[in-house]
Design an enzyme around this catalytic site. Structure first.
Site, PDB file in Angstrom:
ATOM      1  CB  ALA A  38      94.412  19.465  46.734  1.00 22.66           C
ATOM      2  CB  SER A  82      97.678  34.647  33.654  1.00 22.32           C
ATOM      3  OG  SER A  82      98.610  33.770  33.419  1.00 22.32           O
ATOM      4  CE  LYS A  83      94.297  26.375  30.684  1.00 25.58           C
ATOM      5  NZ  LYS A  83      93.614  25.648  29.575  1.00 25.58           N
ATOM      6  CD  GLU A  91     102.600  13.219  39.680  1.00 22.86           C
ATOM      7  OE1 GLU A  91     102.579  14.106  38.887  1.00 22.86           O
ATOM      8  OE2 GLU A  91     101.600  12.967  40.250  1.00 22.86           O
ATOM      9  CB  THR A 125      95.314  10.341  30.293  1.00 22.26           C
ATOM     10  OG1 THR A 125      95.513  11.388  29.512  1.00 22.26           O
ATOM     11  CG2 THR A 125      94.432  11.071  31.531  1.00 22.26           C
TER      12      THR A 125
HETATM   13  C1  LIG Z   1      92.589   7.040  42.001  1.00 18.18           C
HETATM   14  C2  LIG Z   1      92.945   8.325  41.671  1.00 18.18           C
HETATM   15  C3  LIG Z   1      94.090   9.178  42.397  1.00 18.18           C
HETATM   16  C4  LIG Z   1      94.357  10.302  41.977  1.00 18.18           C
HETATM   17  N1  LIG Z   1      95.166  11.241  42.739  1.00 18.18           N
HETATM   18  C5  LIG Z   1      95.185  12.737  42.703  1.00 18.18           C
HETATM   19  C6  LIG Z   1      95.935  13.378  43.681  1.00 18.18           C
HETATM   20  O1  LIG Z   1      96.387  12.795  44.670  1.00 18.18           O
HETATM   21  N2  LIG Z   1      96.004  14.768  43.232  1.00 18.18           N
HETATM   22  C7  LIG Z   1      95.331  15.204  42.094  1.00 18.18           C
HETATM   23  O2  LIG Z   1      95.499  16.456  42.139  1.00 18.18           O
HETATM   24  N3  LIG Z   1      94.765  14.488  41.256  1.00 18.18           N
HETATM   25  C8  LIG Z   1      94.755  13.064  41.328  1.00 18.18           C
HETATM   26  N4  LIG Z   1      93.985  12.290  40.705  1.00 18.18           N
HETATM   27  C9  LIG Z   1      93.355  12.783  39.350  1.00 18.18           C
HETATM   28  C10 LIG Z   1      94.168  12.464  38.057  1.00 18.18           C
HETATM   29  O3  LIG Z   1      95.263  13.276  37.980  1.00 18.18           O
HETATM   30  C11 LIG Z   1      93.031  12.911  36.723  1.00 18.18           C
HETATM   31  O4  LIG Z   1      92.130  11.634  37.062  1.00 18.18           O
HETATM   32  C12 LIG Z   1      93.918  12.817  35.625  1.00 18.18           C
HETATM   33  O5  LIG Z   1      94.775  14.068  35.413  1.00 18.18           O
HETATM   34  C13 LIG Z   1      92.786  12.582  34.456  1.00 18.18           C
HETATM   35  O6  LIG Z   1      91.778  13.776  34.620  1.00 18.18           O
HETATM   36  P1  LIG Z   1      90.187  13.222  34.473  1.00 18.18           P
HETATM   37  O7  LIG Z   1      90.118  12.165  35.317  1.00 18.18           O
HETATM   38  O8  LIG Z   1      89.666  14.495  34.930  1.00 18.18           O
HETATM   39  O9  LIG Z   1      90.163  12.907  33.057  1.00 18.18           O
HETATM   40  P2  LIG Z   1      89.856  13.803  31.730  1.00 18.18           P
HETATM   41  O10 LIG Z   1      90.698  14.832  31.774  1.00 18.18           O
HETATM   42  O11 LIG Z   1      88.211  14.007  31.774  1.00 18.18           O
HETATM   43  O12 LIG Z   1      90.316  12.701  30.495  1.00 18.18           O
HETATM   44  C14 LIG Z   1      89.111  11.694  30.007  1.00 18.18           C
HETATM   45  C15 LIG Z   1      89.550  11.095  28.891  1.00 18.18           C
HETATM   46  O13 LIG Z   1      89.957  12.199  27.869  1.00 18.18           O
HETATM   47  C16 LIG Z   1      91.208  12.261  27.290  1.00 18.18           C
HETATM   48  N5  LIG Z   1      91.682  13.675  27.035  1.00 18.18           N
HETATM   49  C17 LIG Z   1      91.443  14.558  27.797  1.00 18.18           C
HETATM   50  N6  LIG Z   1      92.180  15.687  27.091  1.00 18.18           N
HETATM   51  C18 LIG Z   1      92.660  15.125  26.169  1.00 18.18           C
HETATM   52  C19 LIG Z   1      93.360  15.838  24.707  1.00 18.18           C
HETATM   53  N7  LIG Z   1      93.836  17.135  24.896  1.00 18.18           N
HETATM   54  N8  LIG Z   1      93.953  14.979  23.847  1.00 18.18           N
HETATM   55  C20 LIG Z   1      93.496  13.531  23.924  1.00 18.18           C
HETATM   56  N9  LIG Z   1      92.785  13.079  24.708  1.00 18.18           N
HETATM   57  C21 LIG Z   1      92.430  13.832  25.858  1.00 18.18           C
HETATM   58  C22 LIG Z   1      91.918  11.479  28.528  1.00 18.18           C
HETATM   59  O14 LIG Z   1      93.298  10.975  28.128  1.00 18.18           O
HETATM   60  C23 LIG Z   1      90.852  10.601  29.024  1.00 18.18           C
HETATM   61  O15 LIG Z   1      91.083   9.317  28.302  1.00 18.18           O
HETATM   62  C24 LIG Z   1      93.542  11.085  40.913  1.00 18.18           C
HETATM   63  C25 LIG Z   1      92.767  10.156  40.116  1.00 18.18           C
HETATM   64  C26 LIG Z   1      92.326   9.178  40.447  1.00 18.18           C
HETATM   65  C27 LIG Z   1      91.338   8.274  39.723  1.00 18.18           C
END
Ligand SMILES: Cc1cc2nc3c(=O)[nH]c(=O)nc-3n(C[C@H](O)[C@H](O)[C@H](O)COP(=O)(O)OP(=O)(O)OC[C@H]3O[C@@H](n4cnc5c(N)ncnc54)[C@H](O)[C@@H]3O)c2cc1C
Lengths: 381, 379
Positions: A125, A176-177, A244, A367
């Site tokens: 999480a 701290s971030k 991963e 992503t």
């Molecule tokens: C089915 C599923 C299972 C998952 N399982 C887990 C899990 O088990 N544990 C967990 O912790 N998380 C999990 N996740 C979360 C997943 O890791 C996040 O969805 C992912 O990291 C993207 O974050 P976000 O969805 O908030 O998208 P956002 O961060 O809001 O991104 C939206 C868009 O903006 C773009 N973007 C964001 N920042 C930048 C940047 N700096 N430069 C250029 N483009 C950018 C992204 O590429 C994307 O296209 C899961 C997600 C899904 C949908």
């Protein structure tokens, strides 16, 4: 450079293929998807056949495999039922990998033998409603109380969160971030922990949840890595990222491969019947391009894995692999939908299932845009 | 696009307001899940005169304005593709095709019914290769009047469960037989429809249509008895109409998912800024908007040709190709830009993706459109 598969790795691939053939016929895969519930029955069968031992050190009853073994397993399972690869990840990745890499000795002793037997499920999480790509901006708070800790906050998209026994929960323990994050091993039976499954486009049955932590109490020893793990959450996570990325890439490769097993016979048949003959040349070439791109992506993936197992720097290679495999598999799925048309769009087609599964691989685990940001950095950009 | 008339600007505003009011996204979620939308939607569209825009006044319409009808299809598809499909099958295949190709009686009765939203027509046979086309043979030769028995099957017929009539191209049974286009009433004996569920465009269902010796008369031939065995050109025209309406639908879908994603990208903050501001996404928006604009120009061009009674086969094929590509690309980009949220059923982007995934096959498919254009190049 030598990254041929060992005889043991080839044997693992054969064993996984046999499992798939025996246990996951197409109807079974379609049924798991339609039901949208965690596939406990198949997980039990994986455990019974010893698959959960594959990456656990021998000292703890495992087979001592590396990321290459993990990839082989995930690739083959994804060819039949991608979501089963993910639910197996609740043992292999979020359980065994996290604990063997970052757990204290006591935690390793407590959990690894049980993980091997498939007695426990973990989830990881990290993501929060407002902290996705910018994962280090998480706000879920852990505050010290009476020698232990109390966790309050919300997590989003946590796969396996209602089925898991332990939720590896990343929290904010200092401002701290990056140096203020601590991971706790939270017993999901604790009062105040609530996981609500989310309905989604694909990977149905993954039990991906929204999680609420309402004054959830944890002991100091439940910090991942023991009390010394305080504020070490981010560096702990970094140690897991190469693996991963590669495992998710293997899922993408498996999906692409399986789509080909539908697409190629379809095109072959159409091409043979086409009048005038040769009318399908262009489509054949499109298929050829896709097959070539997947082959190249696969080579890169196992090359990157070899670098990881050799202990070479590999952030660039694993990030390249992650984005290339995810984007290529997505392209394969989209092209298959275009070429097969209604035959793939119909609910009864398994191609549409893979098409709905694949797009998350370019989002989860960082992503494609984030992978490119990382690669750009390694190039000095 | 400078040639968009004031009238059509008003059409766009009117239909946009109507869609916003009658198709709330929450209701669409339910319709999508149930694979069905309320009948009242089509009735309301017809009552407002939108279905009459493809039929001239002498045949019971409100004067032909195909460009306007494309705008209506586009605006509906921007929110809810299945209803746009219902509309185009009514207005374009029921109205436009019947008026252009029907016999005088068919023009007056059937096109007029379509203009009132009461005569939904769908092509059955458009997906099939020539070898698989339906066949007809003469019924009892002594019988008066002449009857034709049609046999055949079409696999993925849009709106098959709702259509009043199937447009069926059939060859005379003899080798190299010529094509006749029949209007096969859906309730005629020998017509069987079996539902084929699909992942997108839910509510505008697919059916497998089987014709087992369906008995038809000369009145059931598109264009009447004289059009028998002269259906090749008519069928090409129908295909062109299908491409035009698919182009308008695809254009609408592209615009819809684009607007929906843009709104999100302006609001979603990561790393302290709206995600739409990251150059990697910002430039995708710029490209998508150009793709949509280009597709829009092609659709408008094809519609203008149709309004001016010029052949629009090539224009419709070009519009169908480019708009179809834009729709799929915008939907897939939208999904990526939404990140994890795009993958949840709570947001509409996944629905746009499922809908767009079927566009490659719509209206005879992308490949056939390429084929048509290449053939016109003499290749
Ligand atoms: C089915 C599923 C299972 C998952 N399982 C887990 C899990 O088990 N544990 C967990 O912790 N998380 C999990 N996740 C979360 C997943 O890791 C996040 O969805 C992912 O990291 C993207 O974050 P976000 O969805 O908030 O998208 P956002 O961060 O809001 O991104 C939206 C868009 O903006 C773009 N973007 C964001 N920042 C930048 C940047 N700096 N430069 C250029 N483009 C950018 C992204 O590429 C994307 O296209 C899961 C997600 C899904 C949908």
């Amino acid at each position: 450079m030598d990254h041929r598969f060992s005889p043991q790795q080839e044997a693992l691939r054969e064993k996984t293929r046999a499992f798939v053939k025996e246990e996951i016929p197409e109807e079974k895969a379609a049924a798991v998807e339609a039901a949208d519930v965690f596939p406990h029955d198949l997980m039990a069968k994986l455990a019974a056949q010893g698959f959960f031992a594959l990456n656990v050190p021998r000292d703890y009853g495992g087979d001592g495999g590396t990321v290459v073994e993990e990839m082989i397993f995930f690739e083959e399972i994804s060819k039949a039922l991608p979501v089963l690869a993910w639910t197996a990840g609740d043992v292999i990745l979020y359980g065994s990998n996290i604990i063997k890499t970052n757990g204290s000795q006591a935690q390793q002793q407590a959990y690894l033998p049980r993980l091997v037997k498939g007695e426990m499920l973990f989830c990881f999480a990290l993501t929060e409603p407002d902290a996705g790509s910018d994962a280090a901006s998480i706000q879920t708070a852990a505050d010290p109380v009476d020698g232990g800790w109390v966790i309050n906050g919300n997590k989003m998209f946590i796969s396996g969160a209602s089925a898991a026994h332990i939720a590896v929960t990343n929290t904010r323990t200092a401002p701290s971030k990056y140096q203020g994050i601590t991971a706790f091993l939270v017993d999901t039976g604790s009062p105040g922990y609530k996981a609500i499954p989310i309905k989604k486009l694909g990977y149905k049955g993954s039990d991906t949840c929204e999680v609420v932590y309402d004054r959830v109490r944890v002991a100091a020893n439940d910090i991942l890595g023991g009390p010394e793990g305080l504020n070490q959450g981010w560096p702990q996570m970094m140690r897991l990222l190469n693996g991963e990325r590669l495992v998710l890439s293997a899922c993408a490769l498996g999906i692409a491969e399986r789509i080909f097993s539908h697409l190629i016979p379809f095109v072959r048949q159409r091409s043979a019947a086409a009048r005038p003959a040769g009318r399908y040349q262009d489509i054949e070439h499109r298929v050829v391009e896709l097959v070539t791109e997947v082959e190249a992506a696969r080579r890169l993936a196992y090359y990157a894995a070899w670098r990881v197992t050799e202990g070479k720097p590999s952030v660039k290679e694993t990030s390249m692999t992650k984005y290339l495999c995810a984007e290529t598999a997505k392209k394969v799925a989209v092209e298959a939908m275009r070429i097969m048309g209604n035959h793939a769009w119909a609910v009864q087609s398994s191609v549409q299932r893979f098409f709905r599964d694949v797009p998350i691989l370019s989002v989860g685990g960082g992503t494609s845009q984030i992978q490119k940001n990382i690669i750009a950095k390694t190039l000095g950009l | 696009m400078s040639e968009i008339t004031l009238e059509n600007k008003m059409v766009r505003e009117a239909i946009r307001d109507w869609v916003a009011k009658e198709c709330p996204r929450d209701n669409i979620h339910e319709w999508d899940a149930a694979d069905r939308f309320p009948d009242t939607l089509g009735k309301k569209l017809a009552r407002l005169g939108f279905c009459a825009m493809t039929v001239s006044e002498e045949n019971g319409g409100e004067g032909r304005n195909i460009q306007g009808a494309c705008i209506v299809a586009e605006e509906i598809a921007a929110r809810f593709l299945p209803l746009a499909r219902w509309y185009t099958h009514q207005a374009f295949l029921g109205g436009l095709v019947l008026e252009a190709l029907g016999s005088p009686i068919q023009r007056r009765s059937l096109a007029a019914e379509a203009a009132r939203g009461r005569w939904l027509v769908t092509p059955a046979g458009i997906e099939e290769t020539q070898a698989e086309m339906a066949v007809y043979r003469l019924g009892d030769p002594q019988g008066q009047p002449e009857t034709f028995l049609v046999h055949g099957e079409a696999a993925f017929v849009t709106l098959a469960d709702q259509a009043q009539c199937f447009l069926v191209p059939a060859r005379a049974e003899n080798p190299g037989g010529a094509v006749t286009v029949f209007l096969v009433p859906a309730d005629r004996q020998g017509v069987a429809v079996a539902a084929v569920p699909k992942i997108g465009c839910r509510g505008a269902g697919y059916g497998r249509v089987a014709l087992d010796g369906v008995a038809l008369g000369a009145d059931d031939i598109l264009g009447g008895g004289e059009a028998r065995d002269r259906g090749e050109a008519a069928w090409q025209r129908i295909v062109a109409v299908c491409r035009l309406m698919t182009a308008a639908e695809a254009l609408g879908l592209a615009r819809g998912v684009f607007d929906y994603t843009l709104t999100y990208a302006r609001q979603r903050i990561q790393f302290g800024q709206a995600i739409g501001k990251f150059a990697a996404l910002r430039n995708r928006f710029a490209e998508m908007s150009c793709d949509i604009e280009a597709a829009g120009l092609l659709v408008a061009q094809a519609a203008r040709c149709a309004d001016s009674d010029l052949a629009f086969h090539r224009e419709a094929a070009a519009a169908r190709l480019k708009a179809g590509e834009a729709a799929l690309r915008c939907a897939m980009q939208g999904l990526q830009i939404f990140g994890g949220y795009g993958y949840t059923m709570e947001y509409d982007v996944q629905r746009y993706v499922r809908d767009a995934a079927g566009l490659g096959a719509a209206a005879d498919g992308e490949e056939a459109a390429r084929d048509h254009i290449a053939a016109l190049l003499g290749l």
